[in-house]
Design an enzyme around this catalytic site. Structure first.
Site, mmCIF file in Angstrom:
data_model
loop_
_atom_site.group_PDB
_atom_site.id
_atom_site.type_symbol
_atom_site.label_atom_id
_atom_site.label_comp_id
_atom_site.label_asym_id
_atom_site.label_seq_id
_atom_site.Cartn_x
_atom_site.Cartn_y
_atom_site.Cartn_z
ATOM 1 N N SER A 29 -5.308 6.148 0.036
ATOM 2 C CA SER A 29 -4.524 4.354 -0.330
ATOM 3 C C SER A 29 -6.061 4.060 -0.870
ATOM 4 C CB SER A 29 -4.691 3.867 1.345
ATOM 5 O OG SER A 29 -4.730 2.115 0.697
ATOM 6 N N SER A 30 -6.398 3.012 -1.567
ATOM 7 C CA SER A 30 -7.151 2.449 -2.037
ATOM 8 C C SER A 30 -7.825 1.368 -1.321
ATOM 9 C CB SER A 30 -7.075 1.602 -3.205
ATOM 10 O OG SER A 30 -6.000 2.196 -4.244
ATOM 11 N N SER B 220 0.734 -1.297 -0.330
ATOM 12 C CA SER B 220 -0.052 -0.502 0.275
ATOM 13 C C SER B 220 0.932 1.289 -0.037
ATOM 14 C CB SER B 220 -1.183 -0.304 1.145
ATOM 15 O OG SER B 220 -1.753 1.044 1.619
ATOM 16 N N GLY B 221 1.049 2.134 -0.903
ATOM 17 C CA GLY B 221 1.473 3.104 -0.860
ATOM 18 C C GLY B 221 2.862 2.988 -2.631
ATOM 19 N N ASN C 256 -0.965 6.192 3.548
ATOM 20 C CA ASN C 256 -1.059 6.809 1.772
ATOM 21 C C ASN C 256 -2.055 7.528 1.721
ATOM 22 O OD1 ASN C 256 -1.885 6.927 -0.364
ATOM 23 N ND2 ASN C 256 -2.095 4.823 -1.665
ATOM 24 N N GLU D 201 -0.019 -6.275 2.917
ATOM 25 C CA GLU D 201 -0.218 -5.778 4.063
ATOM 26 C C GLU D 201 0.177 -7.042 5.339
ATOM 27 O OE1 GLU D 201 -3.620 -3.751 4.593
ATOM 28 O OE2 GLU D 201 -3.703 -2.247 3.410
ATOM 29 N N GLY E 255 -2.219 -3.829 -1.584
ATOM 30 C CA GLY E 255 -0.821 -4.560 -2.156
ATOM 31 C C GLY E 255 -0.592 -5.569 -0.113
ATOM 32 N N THR F 197 -2.501 2.583 -7.736
ATOM 33 C CA THR F 197 -2.885 3.014 -8.075
ATOM 34 C C THR F 197 -2.234 4.296 -9.233
ATOM 35 O OG1 THR F 197 -4.474 2.562 -6.188
ATOM 36 C CG2 THR F 197 -4.685 4.622 -8.161
#
Ligand code: ADP
Ligand code: MG
Length: 1081
Positions: free
Chosen positions: A160-161, A107-108, A157, A389, A387, A112
C-alpha cells in the site's frame, strides 16, 4: 494489417456503461460482475475507465497488447487501460494538450498498479534512442525506490502506498520523454513508530535487514533479527509473495540507475538504521527532589551506536531527550522531560527523520529525472493518491481526515470537469438540456478547507492558541462552529437530524463525505497537526557530523533561529492540494476509477456490497447518467467537417462556406436519426457512441475507398506513365535497332559492291598497268639502249680521259715493265745449254713463280731438244739403248748406276779389224752388234772361263777367247729369258727354250763387266729377232739354271770383299751355286 475490431465486438455485458439498456444500479453492478467474472476488468463510462482489481496477474499487458492498442481509436478495441493511455499520449503528442491521468479508488483498488501500467505503456510507445531510453529507465526506476520507502503492508494491500504521488512526465514536441517531476503528499509517518495490527512498517526496514550483506549490517551496527527492533511489528514481518531480500537488491539497483551516488546510498541506509536504533532507546523515570519524575535513558548502548552512525555527540542527544528549552520573550527556559515526554520526543524525532528522508529522496530523484532542455514541454501528469479510507471501527484519525479531504478535492475536480463542465458546455453551446441532478461535494470541501470556519482552519487556530490546547478543546470548537453544517455530526452538534444519534461516541465527530460517513476520533489531531519536534532535538541533529542529517534539519541551525512556528501539517497539506488542483485543472483529465472487488485480496471474489458502495461514492451512476442524458461525443464543427467531409459528396473534397452548414449538410445526407445529434453554437454533439462508431466506420470505409481511388488513379497514372515510357523506349529501341539493321545491310551491300568494284577496278587497273608497264618497259628499253649507245659513244670518246683506266693501264704498264725487265735479266743470266746444267737464275718476284718454273721447264726442254738435234744416227741409237737400259734396270739392279756413264761401245774387241778373230769373223755372217769377253761359269766348281760373246741380229755366239772357236751359237728365238741378280755383280743366266737344239747343253751362266749393255741389247734385238715383243728379263737373287738334265739354283748372297776379287762363285752342292757379292763399301 487492419484488425477489424470494435468495442462492440465479442462484448461481455456492455463495454461502455453508457450503452446499458436499462440503467439501474443493479444492472450497473451486474454488468461489472459479469465482466469481472469473464476477466474483463476494464469497463468504460464514456471516456472514464473503471478498473476492477483482479488480484492476480492477467496476460493483458504483453508487448503484443501494447502494439494492439497503439495508435487505435479509443472505442475501437475492448476497454483497456492502454486505450486510455494511448488516447492521452496521442492527444498530448498530436494535439499539444497537456494531460493528466487521475487514478482514484480505495486503498488496494489497484491505483499504483494502474499508474505503473500507464507509465510503462507510454514508455513502450514513445520514441526510442539512447538518451530517451535512459530517461525512460530513470522515470520507471524511480518507482521501486519510492515504493520501498513509502509503501507498506496494510490489511488492505500488501504494497500500500503510504503517500500521495503525482508525477509529471515531460515530453518534447516529438513525444519523446525528457524527464519528470514527482510531488509527494503527506507520508503516513506515524507508521514509523507504530503500526496497526496485521500491518508492517515501511518496506525498507525489512528489506535492509533481510537483503543487506553482513558487512553492510555490521557497518550499520544492525542485526538481521527483526525482533530486536521495537519499531518493527513482529506479527506480520514476513509477507506472502514479498521477497524483501530480492527487493532490496532491486531498490539498490534502481537507486543506481536513478543516479544516486554510492555515498548518498550509504547515508540513506545510515539514516534508516538510525531510525531503528532510535526505536530501541528506552527511558526510565527518576524521581527528583522536587517530587517530579525525570526521564533517564535505560540502556545507552543503542543511543551510542545511533550517535556513532550519525556522527552526533552522544551527550547532546542525551540532553535533548531529557530537557526541553522553551524560549519565551527572549528568555530561554529549560524544563525537564518526564518519561512520556521523552518517548514522545523520541518518536517525533524518528517520524521526522524518516519523513524528511523521504522528502529528500523525492527531491533527489527529481534532481536526476528533471528535464534538461529548456524548451517548452508537454506534460502528462499521473496522479496516484491514496484512496478514500474508512476504518469501520471508528478508528479514523488525522491521517484519514487528510486523505479523505484530498479525495474530496479530487471528486470535486472530477465533478468540475466531467459533470458540471459538461452541463455547462451544453448550456454554453445552447443545447437543449434537462439538468441532471448530481451531488456536488463542494459543500464538503468547504466544510473542511474554508479559511474562516473550515475544520482545518479551526484546527490551526487551536494549535496556535495560547493556553491549554487539547483535542477536546478542538472538538468543542468544531461543535460550536460547524454544528449546523449538513455534513457534520457530533454528539453536541446542533444539527437536529442527528441529535438523537447515540451511536456517536464522545470525542469523535463524523463527516458525511461524498463517499460515505466517516467517524473521526479527535485524539491526536492537535499533535499531528502541530507536528512538533523539540528544538533541542532539531538542533542536536543539525550538529551531526553527517551531511544528509544536517540538510534534513535546517531549522536546527542556531544562526537561523526562527521563533515563528512552522506551518502546520494541515495547512501544508491544504496548500499542496490546492497547488495540485490548480495544476490538474490546466490539463486534460483522463480518469481511471479503481474498484476493489473484495476485502480479502482474493481473485475471483466479487463482493457486491463492497462494489456497490464504491460505485456509489465514486458517483459512477451519476457519471453514466450524465453521459447518457448528454452527448457522448462533441467536436467543433471545423474539425468534425474536416474529419467526416468525405462521407458526403457535397462536402468532399472542399466545403466552401461556414463549417456548421457543412456539418449540417453532411449529417443531413447520412442515415442518422436527427435525435442522435444536436448542433451547438460551435460544436456538434453526438448523443450516442454508436453514432460515433457509425461515423467512424463510414469514415474508415470511405477512407478505404478513397485510398483505393487514389491507389487506382495513382496506379493507373503510374502504369500509364510506365507504359508510355516503355512505348517511347520501345520506339527508340526499335528505331535504333532498325537503323542498326539497315546499317548492317547497307554495310554488307556496300562492302560487296566495294569488293566487286575493287575486282573490276583491279582488273582494269592491272590491264592498264600491264599496258603501261609494257609501254614503260619499251620506253625504258629504248632509253637504256640509247643510253648505252650514247654511253658507249661517250665512253668511247672519253675513255681515254678516264682516270679509272689509268690504274689498269699503269698496272699493265708496270707488269709489262716488270716482265720486260724480268725477261731481259733472264736473257742476260741464262745458264749454259747443257741439259745437265742445273743452274737457273733466281726468281725476282713471287708472282712469277709459276712462269719462272715454266720457263725453266721450257728452257730445259728446248735445251734438251737443241742438244738432241745435234745427235748422229749412231749416237741416237746409243742413247736409245741407254734409255732402254734405264727402263729395264733403273732401281732394279744395283749395278745399273755404275753403267750409266759408260758409253755402250758394242764392239769392244774390234772383231773386224783384229785378225785374231778372222775365223770367228767369218763364222758370223751378220754384223756384230756386240763383242765382248765374258766369263762362262763352270757349273762344276763355279769358276769362270773367258769366252767371247758376240751378238748379232739373229743370234748370239760364244767363242773361245784364244782361238776364236765358236763354242755355241744360239738363235735368239731360242732364248726365252734372261735372269740377273739385283746386286752389283755381272752374273747372268741365258735361258733357252726347252726342247730347242741350243738347249741341249743347258742354259748359260755368264758373267760380264758390261752386263747392262749386253742385256739391253739382247732385249732389243731378241725381241725383233724372235718376232715377239721382248725377252723376259728376270731380276731376282735366286733363280734356277738348267744344266743339261739338272737344275741348279743360283743363289746370290752378300759377302765380304776378299783380296780384290770382288765376286766369288762357289758350288755348294749339286743343286746350289752360291754367288757371294761383296757389299759396297
Ligand atoms: N491490474 C492488476 N492486475 C493484477 N493485479 C493487480 C492489478 N492491480 C492491482 N493488483 C493487485 O492489487 C494489489 C494492490 O494494488 P495497488 O495498486 O497497490 O493498490 P492501491 O495503490 O490502489 O492501493 C497489487 O499489489 C496487485 O497485487
Ligand atoms: Mg497505491
Amino acid at each position: 494489417m487492419e484488425v477489424k475490431t470494435s468495442l462492440l465486438d465479442n462484448m461481455i455485458g456492455v463495454g461502455d456503461m453508457v450503452l446499458l439498456e436499462v440503467l439501474t444500479e443493479d444492472s450497473f453492478i451486474e454488468n461489472l460482475r459479469k465482466r469481472f467474472d469473464h476477466n474483463e476488468i476494464y469497463t468504460y463510462i464514456g471516456s472514464v475507465v473503471i478498473s476492477m482489481n483482479p488480484y492476480r496477474p492477467l496476460p493483458i499487458y504483453t508487448p503484443e497488447k501494447v502494439e494492439e492498442y497503439r495508435n487505435r481509436n479509443f472505442y475501437e478495441l475492448s476497454p483497456h487501460i492502454f486505450a486510455l493511455a494511448d488516447e492521452a499520449y496521442r492527444s498530448l503528442r498530436d494535439q499539444d494538450k497537456d494531460q493528466c491521468i487521475l487514478i482514484t479508488g480505495e486503498s488496494g483498488a489497484g491505483k499504483t498498479e494502474a499508474s505503473k501500467l500507464v507509465m510503462s505503456y507510454v514508455a513502450a510507445v514513445c520514441g526510442k534512442g539512447q538518451e530517451v531510453n535512459k530517461v525512460k529507465e530513470q522515470l520507471l526506476q524511480s518507482n521501486p525506490v519510492l515504493e520501498a520507502f513509502g509503501n507498506a503492508k496494510t490489511v488492505r494491500n500488501d504494497n500500500s502506498s503510504r503517500f500521495g504521488k503525482y508525477m509529471d512526465i515531460e515530453f518534447d514536441f516529438k513525444g519523446d520523454p525528457l524527464g519528470g517531476v514527482i510531488s509527494n503528499y503527506l507520508l503516513e509517518k506515524s507508521r514509523v513508530v507504530k503500526q496497526p495490527r496485521g500491518e508492517r512498517n515501511f518496506h525498507i526496514f525489512y528489506q535492509l535487514l533481510s537483503g543487506a550483506s553482513d558487512d553492510t549490517l555490521k557497518r550499520l551496527k544492525l542485526d538481521r533479527d527483526f525482533s530486536k527492533y521495537n519499531y518493527l511489528s513482529l506479527d506480520s514481518a514476513a509477507v506472502n509473495g514479498l521477497d524483501d531480500a530480492a527487493n532490496f537488491r532491486t531498490v539498490r539497483n534502481a537507486m543506481q540507475i536513478v543516479g544516486f551516488m554510492e555515498d548518498e546510498v550509504q547515508s540513506v541506509l545510515e539514516l534508516v538504521a538510525a531510525v531503528l536504533k532510535l526505536g530501541n532507546i528506552e527511558f526510565k523515570p527518576e524521581s527528583r527532589s522536587n517530587g517530579t519524575d525525570e526521564s533517564r535513558i535505560k540502556d545507552k548502548n543503542d543511543l551510542k551506536e545511533m550517535c556513532e552512525l550519525l556522527g552526533i555527540e552522544q551527550s547532546v542527544l542525551e540532553r535533548a531527550f531529557s530537557y526541553r528549552t522553551v524560549e519565551a520573550k527572549m528568555e530561554k527556559v529549560a524544563t525537564t522531560l518526564n518519561v512520556a515526554q521523552a518517548y514522545y520526543a523520541r518518536d517525533a524525532l524518528a517520524k521526522n527523520l524518516y519523513s524528511r528522508l523521504f522528502t529528500w529522496l523525492v527531491s533527489r530523484i527529481n534532481e536526476s529525472i528533471k528535464a534538461q532542455a529548456k524548451t517548452r514541454h508537454k506534460v502528462m501528469g499521473v496522479l496516484d493518491i491514496y484512496g478514500f479510507e474508512i476504518f469501520e471501527d471508528g478508528d479514523n484519525s488525522f491521517e484519514q481526515f487528510i486523505i479523505n479531504y484530498c479525495n474530496e478535492k479530487l471528486q470535486q475536480i472530477f465533478i468540475e470537469l466531467t459533470l458540471r463542465e459538461e452541463q455547462e458546455e451544453y448550456i454554453r453551446e445552447g443545447i437543449e438540456w434537462t439538468n441532471i441532478e448530481y451531488f456536488n461535494n463542494a459543500i464538503i470541501c468547504d466544510l473542511i478547507e474554508n479559511n474562516q470556519n473550515g475544520i482545518l482552519a479551526m484546527l490551526d487556530e487551536e494549535c496556535l492558541r495560547p493556553g491549554t490546547v487539547t483535542d477536546e478543546t478542538f472538538l468543542d470548537k468544531l461543535n460550536t462552529i460547524c454544528a449546523e453544517h449538513q455534513h457534520f455530526e457530533s454528539r453536541l452538534s446542533k444539527n437536529s437530524k442527528f441529535l438523537n444519534d447515540h451511536s456517536l461516541p464522545h470525542s469523535c465527530f463524523r463527516i458525511q463525505h461524498y463517499a460515505g460517513k466517516v467517524l473521526y476520533r479527535v485524539e491526536g489531531f492537535v499533535d499531528k497537526n502541530n507536528d512538533l519536534l523539540y528544538r533541542d532535538l532539531s538542533q542536536a541533529m543539525y550538529k551531526a557530523n553527517h551531511s544528509l542529517i544536517k540538510q534534513l534539519f535546517p531549522e536546527g541551525n542556531p544562526a537561523k533561529v526562527n521563533l515563528k512556528r512552522p506551518p502546520t501539517a494541515g495547512s501544508q497539506f491544504k496548500a499542496s492540494v490546492g497547488t495540485l488542483m490548480r495544476n490538474l485543472q490546466t490539463k486534460n483529465p483522463n480518469y481511471i476509477r479503481c474498484i476493489k472487488p473484495n476485502d480479502k485480496k482474493a481473485s475471483h471474489v466479487f463482493t457486491e456490497s463492497l462494489v456497490r458502495h464504491q460505485s456509489r461514492y465514486l458517483g459512477l451512476m451519476e457519471n453514466v447518467r450524465v453521459r447518457r442524458a448528454g452527448y457522448a461525443f462533441r467536436q467543433p464543427y471545423e474539425s468534425c467537417l474536416e474529419r467526416y467531409k468525405m462521407l458526403c459528396k457535397r462536402t468532399w473534397p472542399h466545403w466552401k462556406g461556414p463549417a456548421r452548414e457543412g456539418v449540417e449538410v453532411l449529417m443531413g445526407e447520412l442515415p442518422v436519426p436527427a435525435e442522435e445529434y444536436s448542433y451547438g453554437r460551435s460544436k456538434i454533439f453526438i448523443r450516442n457512441p454508436r453514432t460515433l462508431f457509425f461515423l467512424e466506420e463510414r469514415r474508415r470505409q470511405c477512407l478505404q475507398e478513397l485510398a483505393t481511388l487514389i491507389q487506382k488513379i495513382y496506379r493507373g497514372w503510374k502504369w500509364r506513365t510506365y507504359f508510355l515510357r516503355l512505348k517511347k523506349s520501345q520506339i527508340v529501341v526499335s528505331a535504333w535497332y532498325r537503323r542498326y539493321a539497315q546499317q548492317k545491310k547497307y554495310d554488307k551491300i556496300k562492302s560487296s559492291t566495294i569488293v566487286m568494284q575493287s575486282y573490276i577496278r583491279g582488273w582494269q587497273a592491272r590491264k592498264l598497268l600491264r599496258r603501261l608497264k609494257y609501254q614503260k618497259r619499251c620506253e625504258e628499253a629504248v632509253t637504256t639502249i640509247t643510253a648505252y649507245w650514247h654511253g658507249t659513244q661517250v665512253r668511247r670518246e672519253y675513255r681515254k680521259y678516264f682516270r679509272a683506266n689509268a690504274g689498269r693501264k699503269i698496272y699493265e704498264f708496270t707488269i709489262q715493265r716488270i716482265m720486260q725487265k724480268y725477261f731481259l735479266s733472264l736473257k742476260s743470266s741464262m745458264p749454259s745449254k747443257s741439259p745437265i746444267d742445273k743452274n737457273w737464275p733466281a726468281r725476282p718476284y713471287l708472282f712469277l713463280d709459276a712462269v719462272h718454273t715454266e720457263l725453266r721447264r721450257i728452257f730445259h726442254l728446248w735445251r734438251c731438244k737443241k742438244y738432241r738435234s745435234q745427235f748422229t744416227e749412231e749416237k741416237k741409237a746409243v742413247y736409245e739403248e741407254k734409255l732402254e737400259a734405264s727402263k729395264l734396270f733403273k732401281d732394279k739392279k744395283a749395278l745399273y748406276p755404275s753403267s750409266v756413264s759408260q758409253p755402250f761401245k758394242g764392239d769392244y774387241l774390234e772383231i773386224r779389224k783384229n785378225p785374231k778373230y778372222q775365223k770367228l769373223n767369218s763364222a758370223v755372217e751378220e754384223k756384230v752388234l756386240l763383242a765382248d769377253v765374258v766369263n762362262k761359269i763352270n757349273r762344276a766348281n763355279g769358276k769362270g772361263t773367258a769366252r767371247i760373246f758376240l751378238l748379232t741380229k739373229k743370234n748370239f755366239v760364244l767363242a773361245d777367247q784364244k782361238t776364236g772357236q765358236v763354242k755355241a751359237s744360239v738363235p735368239l728365238p731360242d732364248l726365252t729369258s734372261v735372269s740377273v741378280s739385283t746386286q752389283s755383280d755381272g752374273f747372268f743366266a741365258l735361258r733357252l727354250k726347252e726342247g730347242s737344239a741350243s738347249a741341249v747343253k743347258g742354259d748359260f751362266l755368264l758373267s760380264s763387266e758390261h752386263l747392262i749393255e749386253i742385256i739391253t741389247k739382247l732385249h732389243r734385238i731378241g725381241a725383233t729377232a724372235a718376232d715377239r715383243e721382248q725377252i723376259d728379263i728376270d731380276i731376282s737373287d735366286e733363280f734356277l739354271v738348267q744344266f743339261k738334265q739338272d737344275k741348279v739354283c743360283v743363289k746370290f748372297v752378300q759377302g765380304v770383299a776378299k783380296n780384290g776379287n770382288s765376286v766369288s762363285c762357289k758350288r755348294k752342292n749339286n743343286r746350289l751355286l752360291e754367288v757371294s757379292v761383296p757389299t759396297k763399301a
